[in-house]
Design an enzyme around this catalytic site. Structure first.
Site, PDB file in Angstrom:
ATOM      1  N   HIS A 141       0.580  -1.000  -0.338  1.00 55.45           N
ATOM      2  CA  HIS A 141      -0.279   0.204   0.126  1.00 55.45           C
ATOM      3  C   HIS A 141       0.818   0.822   0.044  1.00 55.45           C
ATOM      4  O   HIS A 141       0.288   2.432   0.506  1.00 55.45           O
ATOM      5  CB  HIS A 141      -0.728   0.480   1.453  1.00 55.45           C
ATOM      6  CG  HIS A 141      -2.771  -0.827   0.648  1.00 55.45           C
ATOM      7  ND1 HIS A 141      -3.114  -0.656   0.406  1.00 55.45           N
ATOM      8  CD2 HIS A 141      -2.896  -2.239   1.110  1.00 55.45           C
ATOM      9  CE1 HIS A 141      -4.126  -1.466  -0.028  1.00 55.45           C
ATOM     10  NE2 HIS A 141      -3.113  -2.350   0.951  1.00 55.45           N
ATOM     11  N   GLY A 179      -8.410 -13.756  -6.701  1.00 52.91           N
ATOM     12  CA  GLY A 179      -8.666 -13.318  -5.519  1.00 52.91           C
ATOM     13  C   GLY A 179      -7.973 -13.659  -4.714  1.00 52.91           C
ATOM     14  O   GLY A 179      -8.131 -14.015  -3.208  1.00 52.91           O
ATOM     15  N   LEU A 216      -2.545 -12.603  -5.870  1.00 55.00           N
ATOM     16  CA  LEU A 216      -1.181 -12.810  -7.009  1.00 55.00           C
ATOM     17  C   LEU A 216      -1.684 -11.610  -7.906  1.00 55.00           C
ATOM     18  O   LEU A 216      -0.656 -12.115  -8.623  1.00 55.00           O
ATOM     19  CB  LEU A 216      -1.690 -14.551  -7.555  1.00 55.00           C
ATOM     20  CG  LEU A 216      -1.291 -14.959  -5.544  1.00 55.00           C
ATOM     21  CD1 LEU A 216      -0.834 -16.156  -6.268  1.00 55.00           C
ATOM     22  CD2 LEU A 216       0.294 -14.491  -4.917  1.00 55.00           C
ATOM     23  N   SER A 256      -4.022 -11.642 -10.228  1.00 64.77           N
ATOM     24  CA  SER A 256      -4.457 -12.453 -12.008  1.00 64.77           C
ATOM     25  C   SER A 256      -4.687 -11.198 -13.513  1.00 64.77           C
ATOM     26  O   SER A 256      -4.513 -10.645 -14.196  1.00 64.77           O
ATOM     27  CB  SER A 256      -5.273 -12.990 -11.297  1.00 64.77           C
ATOM     28  OG  SER A 256      -6.799 -12.540 -11.099  1.00 64.77           O
ATOM     29  N   SER A 257      -5.189 -10.300 -12.344  1.00 69.56           N
ATOM     30  CA  SER A 257      -5.909  -9.018 -13.077  1.00 69.56           C
ATOM     31  C   SER A 257      -4.912  -8.384 -14.398  1.00 69.56           C
ATOM     32  O   SER A 257      -5.129  -7.302 -14.496  1.00 69.56           O
ATOM     33  CB  SER A 257      -7.126  -7.939 -12.253  1.00 69.56           C
ATOM     34  OG  SER A 257      -5.976  -6.994 -10.931  1.00 69.56           O
ATOM     35  N   ASP A 308       1.476  -3.789  -9.080  1.00 67.23           N
ATOM     36  CA  ASP A 308       1.877  -4.827  -9.721  1.00 67.23           C
ATOM     37  C   ASP A 308       1.379  -5.429 -11.664  1.00 67.23           C
ATOM     38  O   ASP A 308       2.200  -6.083 -12.384  1.00 67.23           O
ATOM     39  CB  ASP A 308      -0.231  -5.653  -9.381  1.00 67.23           C
ATOM     40  CG  ASP A 308      -0.571  -5.253  -8.841  1.00 67.23           C
ATOM     41  OD1 ASP A 308       0.281  -5.326  -7.193  1.00 67.23           O
ATOM     42  OD2 ASP A 308      -1.677  -5.468  -7.935  1.00 67.23           O
TER      43      ASP A 308
HETATM   44  C1  GLA Z   1      -3.165  -4.193  -5.323  1.00 64.94           C
HETATM   45  C2  GLA Z   1      -2.797  -2.791  -5.910  1.00 64.94           C
HETATM   46  C3  GLA Z   1      -1.182  -2.786  -5.297  1.00 64.94           C
HETATM   47  C4  GLA Z   1      -0.780  -2.399  -4.262  1.00 64.94           C
HETATM   48  C5  GLA Z   1      -0.944  -3.112  -3.742  1.00 64.94           C
HETATM   49  C6  GLA Z   1      -0.619  -3.270  -2.298  1.00 64.94           C
HETATM   50  O1  GLA Z   1      -2.751  -5.103  -5.121  1.00 64.94           O
HETATM   51  O2  GLA Z   1      -3.376  -2.899  -6.926  1.00 64.94           O
HETATM   52  O3  GLA Z   1      -0.945  -1.665  -6.296  1.00 64.94           O
HETATM   53  O4  GLA Z   1      -1.799  -0.928  -4.034  1.00 64.94           O
HETATM   54  O5  GLA Z   1      -2.456  -3.850  -3.754  1.00 64.94           O
HETATM   55  O6  GLA Z   1       0.845  -3.191  -2.176  1.00 64.94           O
END
Ligand code: GLA
Length: 389
Positions: free
Chosen positions: A37, A124, A127, A129-130, A173
């Site tokens: 975060h 969900g 990891l 996936s999106s 991600d």
């Molecule tokens: C999700 C978001 C990321 C990041 C994490 C928490 O995976 O897509 O951008 O903020 O939560 O670290």
């Protein structure tokens, strides 16, 4: 990439369209060692791409619309790439629509195509996936139609597609899914997008993921709310310390000194973000010098912060981490990703994995009546064209 996944995807493609795919793409999920975060808080993160992937098969067509088939869901949809996309109730299709919307936004024209995909990334589970879906799809179109989009821009457009879908995520991600490297973690400076690879050597410890099997339906609203709270806190911080441009430059004593100028929730989010940004630098240094005990300690601290200050944990994740903390064979454990469910990432002494896993699985089942899942993951390359050998 897992050859069974490639065979499933290409065979399905051939049966459905009667042709052989022109491009096969592998797009990975990700783990994150530390730095949760804080990608949207101008911090550093330490993720890696993994060997759980989405496999896409593509071909160009002269049809009037494009067809996308989700083998695992037994569903498909058609999209007209010349029309402005709208959000659909079929949630999975929105990631594709979002990418098409991004291409249109940038004035990039693509022809029609057939696309089939299948995944080994649990959905969900934190990891990403999106991200793998958005970036793999865009990477495939880039290859198919020679669009010349650079890897970092694929990640950024993937992130914008996710925003279009409704989650105001950071860049971690998509960046790690595209830019990941085998056996390396990538330290990303989320403010400048500068990055450096560090050897993912955990010495005598194994990296294991425990999936709580809990999925939070309010994830997107809570996520977006955390982001807003941080923005609010930063604005207040800057009215008192105008020289600060982001949490990165703020100190713990500065935020503590203006605690009464903000709501308790906003204070806790900011306090966490300031400490977490510093933890990532320390964790990366610990990894480089092979001090896995120090790295693990920081992971435990991150979990405590995510649970008590950022408040994105849940009873199930807390139970996993609390239980593992008492095990001498476990040096680090924390919830991974956005939170409210999904996986914990854990560092367990090699040779002790099975014992820990068996004990935890039983206890977890006894307390919550839920089956705990375990994933062994290897750190792998980012999104790439699959070349059969
Ligand atoms: C999700 C978001 C990321 C990041 C994490 C928490 O995976 O897509 O951008 O903020 O939560 O670290």
């Amino acid at each position: 990439m897992n050859s069974t996944l490639v065979t499933t995807t290409t065979t399905f493609f051939e049966k459905t369209f009667g042709t052989i795919p022109q491009k096969i793409i592998s797009s990975p999920g990700r783990i994150n060692i530390i730095g949760e975060h804080i990608d949207y808080n101008d911090g550093y993160v330490l993720p890696a791409a993994i060997d759980k992937v989405i496999c896409f098969a593509f071909e160009k067509t002269n049809a009037a619309t494009s067809t996308i088939v989700a083998i695992d869901l037994g569903e498909s949809f058609e999209i007209d790439v010349t029309q402005t996309p709208n959000l659909s109730d079929a949630i999975w299709t929105n990631y594709f629509r979002g990418v098409v919307q991004q291409l249109q936004n940038k004035g990039i024209v693509v022809g029609n195509f057939n696309c089939v995909f299948s995944s080994s990334i649990p959905v969900g589970s934190g990891l990403s996936s999106s991200a793998a879906l958005e970036c793999g799809f865009l990477f495939g179109l880039n290859e198919l139609y020679d669009l010349n989009i650079k890897p970092v821009d694929i990640a950024l457009m993937g992130q914008s597609a996710e925003h279009w879908v409704g989650i105001n995520c950071g860049i971690m991600d998509q960046f790690s899914s595209v830019m990941g490297k085998e056996n390396q973690v990538v330290k990303i400076d989320c403010r400048t997008l500068e990055y450096e690879y560090h050897k993912a050597d955990f010495s005598e410890y194994s990296l294991l993921l425990f999936d709580s099997n809990v999925k939070h339906s309010l994830f997107s609203s809570a996520y977006n709310q955390r982001r807003q709270e941080c923005e609010q806190g930063l604005t207040i911080l800057r009215t008192h310390f105008p020289e600060i441009t982001s949490f990165r430059e703020a100190t713990e004593s500065q935020i503590l000194s203006i605690k009464d100028k903000m709501t308790e929730d906003v204070f806790k989010r900011c306090y966490y973000a300031i400490k977490e940004i510093k933890r990532v630098t320390l964790a990366c240094e610990a990894l480089d010098r092979g001090d896995i005990i120090a790295l693990g300690e920081l992971m435990f601290e991150t979990h405590q912060g995510l649970s008590e200050e950022y408040e994105v944990s849940c009873a199930e994740l807390d139970m996993i981490v609390d239980t593992l903390k008492k095990e001498p064979a476990v040096v680090g454990s924390r919830l991974m990703g956005g939170g409210f469910g999904g996986c914990t990432i854990n560092l367990i002494k090699k040779g002790q994995e099975k014992t820990i896993r068996t004990k935890l699985t039983k206890l977890y089942q006894d307390i919550f009546g839920i089956e705990l899942k375990t994933y062994e993951v290897a750190i792998a390359n980012g999104t790439s064209l699959y070349n059969p050998v």
